[in-house]
Design a protein around this motif. Structure first.
Motif, PDB file in Angstrom:
ATOM      1  N   LEU A   1       8.036  -0.396   5.377  1.00 56.52           N
ATOM      2  CA  LEU A   1       6.735  -0.977   5.798  1.00 56.52           C
ATOM      3  C   LEU A   1       6.999  -1.262   7.151  1.00 56.52           C
ATOM      4  CD1 LEU A   1       3.630  -1.479   5.169  1.00 56.52           C
ATOM      5  CD2 LEU A   1       4.179  -4.020   4.701  1.00 56.52           C
ATOM      6  N   LEU A   2       6.133  -0.944   8.211  1.00 58.29           N
ATOM      7  CA  LEU A   2       6.486  -1.125   9.490  1.00 58.29           C
ATOM      8  C   LEU A   2       5.113  -1.386  10.142  1.00 58.29           C
ATOM      9  CD1 LEU A   2       8.251   2.113  11.221  1.00 58.29           C
ATOM     10  CD2 LEU A   2       9.490   0.004  10.379  1.00 58.29           C
ATOM     11  N   LYS A   3       5.101  -2.736  10.946  1.00 62.67           N
ATOM     12  CA  LYS A   3       3.683  -3.425  11.422  1.00 62.67           C
ATOM     13  C   LYS A   3       3.998  -2.872  13.126  1.00 62.67           C
ATOM     14  CE  LYS A   3       0.854  -7.566  11.874  1.00 62.67           C
ATOM     15  NZ  LYS A   3       0.019  -6.732  12.295  1.00 62.67           N
ATOM     16  N   ILE A   4       2.938  -2.209  13.608  1.00 59.52           N
ATOM     17  CA  ILE A   4       3.200  -1.498  15.063  1.00 59.52           C
ATOM     18  C   ILE A   4       1.945  -1.942  15.622  1.00 59.52           C
ATOM     19  CG2 ILE A   4       3.348   0.438  16.432  1.00 59.52           C
ATOM     20  CD1 ILE A   4       5.155   1.515  14.308  1.00 59.52           C
TER      21      ILE A   4
ATOM     22  N   LYS B   1      -0.341  -1.090   9.858  1.00 59.74           N
ATOM     23  CA  LYS B   1       1.096  -1.062   9.251  1.00 59.74           C
ATOM     24  C   LYS B   1       1.252   0.546   8.962  1.00 59.74           C
ATOM     25  CE  LYS B   1       0.357  -5.619   7.263  1.00 59.74           C
ATOM     26  NZ  LYS B   1       0.157  -6.359   5.848  1.00 59.74           N
ATOM     27  N   LEU B   2       2.493   0.927   8.902  1.00 63.30           N
ATOM     28  CA  LEU B   2       2.865   1.964   8.639  1.00 63.30           C
ATOM     29  C   LEU B   2       3.578   2.102   7.314  1.00 63.30           C
ATOM     30  CD1 LEU B   2       3.883   3.940  11.974  1.00 63.30           C
ATOM     31  CD2 LEU B   2       1.401   3.715  10.804  1.00 63.30           C
ATOM     32  N   ASN B   3       3.223   2.549   6.052  1.00 61.18           N
ATOM     33  CA  ASN B   3       4.088   2.641   5.041  1.00 61.18           C
ATOM     34  C   ASN B   3       4.616   3.877   4.811  1.00 61.18           C
ATOM     35  OD1 ASN B   3       4.969   1.949   2.395  1.00 61.18           O
ATOM     36  ND2 ASN B   3       2.961   2.271   1.455  1.00 61.18           N
ATOM     37  N   ILE B   4       6.095   3.813   5.194  1.00 64.39           N
ATOM     38  CA  ILE B   4       6.651   5.078   5.004  1.00 64.39           C
ATOM     39  C   ILE B   4       7.414   5.435   3.833  1.00 64.39           C
ATOM     40  CG2 ILE B   4       8.381   6.488   6.205  1.00 64.39           C
ATOM     41  CD1 ILE B   4       7.705   5.031   8.848  1.00 64.39           C
ATOM     42  N   ALA B   5       7.192   6.435   3.067  1.00 60.75           N
ATOM     43  CA  ALA B   5       7.949   6.602   1.693  1.00 60.75           C
ATOM     44  C   ALA B   5       8.809   7.962   1.847  1.00 60.75           C
ATOM     45  CB  ALA B   5       6.861   7.011   0.806  1.00 60.75           C
ATOM     46  N   TYR B   6       9.943   7.770   1.241  1.00 65.80           N
ATOM     47  CA  TYR B   6      10.979   8.550   0.992  1.00 65.80           C
ATOM     48  C   TYR B   6      11.122   9.204  -0.380  1.00 65.80           C
ATOM     49  CZ  TYR B   6      15.160  11.720   1.989  1.00 65.80           C
ATOM     50  OH  TYR B   6      15.929  12.502   2.187  1.00 65.80           O
ATOM     51  N   PRO B   7      10.301  10.158  -1.057  1.00 59.48           N
ATOM     52  CA  PRO B   7      10.426  10.514  -2.256  1.00 59.48           C
ATOM     53  C   PRO B   7      11.557  11.024  -2.866  1.00 59.48           C
ATOM     54  CG  PRO B   7       8.630  11.597  -1.167  1.00 59.48           C
ATOM     55  CD  PRO B   7       9.795  11.184  -0.196  1.00 59.48           C
ATOM     56  N   ALA B   8      12.705  11.592  -2.239  1.00 60.21           N
ATOM     57  CA  ALA B   8      13.856  11.804  -2.704  1.00 60.21           C
ATOM     58  C   ALA B   8      14.753  10.746  -3.425  1.00 60.21           C
ATOM     59  CB  ALA B   8      14.711  12.579  -1.683  1.00 60.21           C
ATOM     60  N   THR B   9      14.463   9.529  -2.564  1.00 61.13           N
ATOM     61  CA  THR B   9      15.319   8.290  -3.334  1.00 61.13           C
ATOM     62  C   THR B   9      14.336   7.286  -3.928  1.00 61.13           C
ATOM     63  OG1 THR B   9      15.469   7.245  -1.014  1.00 61.13           O
ATOM     64  CG2 THR B   9      17.074   8.515  -1.479  1.00 61.13           C
ATOM     65  N   GLY B  10      13.207   7.363  -3.465  1.00 57.35           N
ATOM     66  CA  GLY B  10      11.855   6.538  -4.084  1.00 57.35           C
ATOM     67  C   GLY B  10      11.943   5.354  -3.255  1.00 57.35           C
TER      68      GLY B  10
END
Length: 123
Positions: free
Chosen positions: A15-18, A2-11
């Motif tokens: 979550l991508l399952k690859i 799983k890839l947990n991708i965060a974007y701090p500018a918007t909070g």
């Protein structure tokens, strides 16, 4: 994985399952703090630059910055160290942590969007 991708500018987080090893090989042998282009994740991720910020292995042990291995090691933790909360004064504790190098034994990889490169317009 799983890839947990965060974007701090918007909070926000995604979550991508690859399961495709060809896509995941982009992250293998990279350390925490390394910046990786996200072009292989799909057309919606073209131009994004991701920074590896951590992760957990299949048994739940977290990755730790500064441990230069891709396996699990047991370290002696004391007051002030990351991943440790002192409960009694002066007590040290030996804990298992994962090294900071990414490999296939991780279950979750934490990523942060650093920037989106705009396509260069032809002049």
């Amino acid at each position: 994985m799983k890839l947990n991708i965060a974007y701090p500018a918007t909070g926000c987080q995604k979550l991508l399952k690859i399961d495709d090893e060809k896509i995941l090989s982009l992250f293998y042998d990279k350390r925490i703090g390394a910046e990786v282009p996200a072009d292989r994740l799909g057309d919606e991720w073209k131009g994004y630059i991701l920074k590896i910020s951590g992760g957990n292995d299949l048994q739940g042990f977290c990755m730790m910055q500064g441990v230069l291995t891709n396996t699990r090691v047991r370290l002696l933790f004391a007051k002030g160290m990351p991943n440790y909360r002192e409960r009694r004064t002066g007590v040290r504790k030996r804990k298992s942590v994962r090294g900071c190098i990414v490999d296939s034994q991780l279950s979750v990889l934490d990523l942060v969007i650093m920037r989106k490169e705009m396509p260069k317009s032809p002049d």
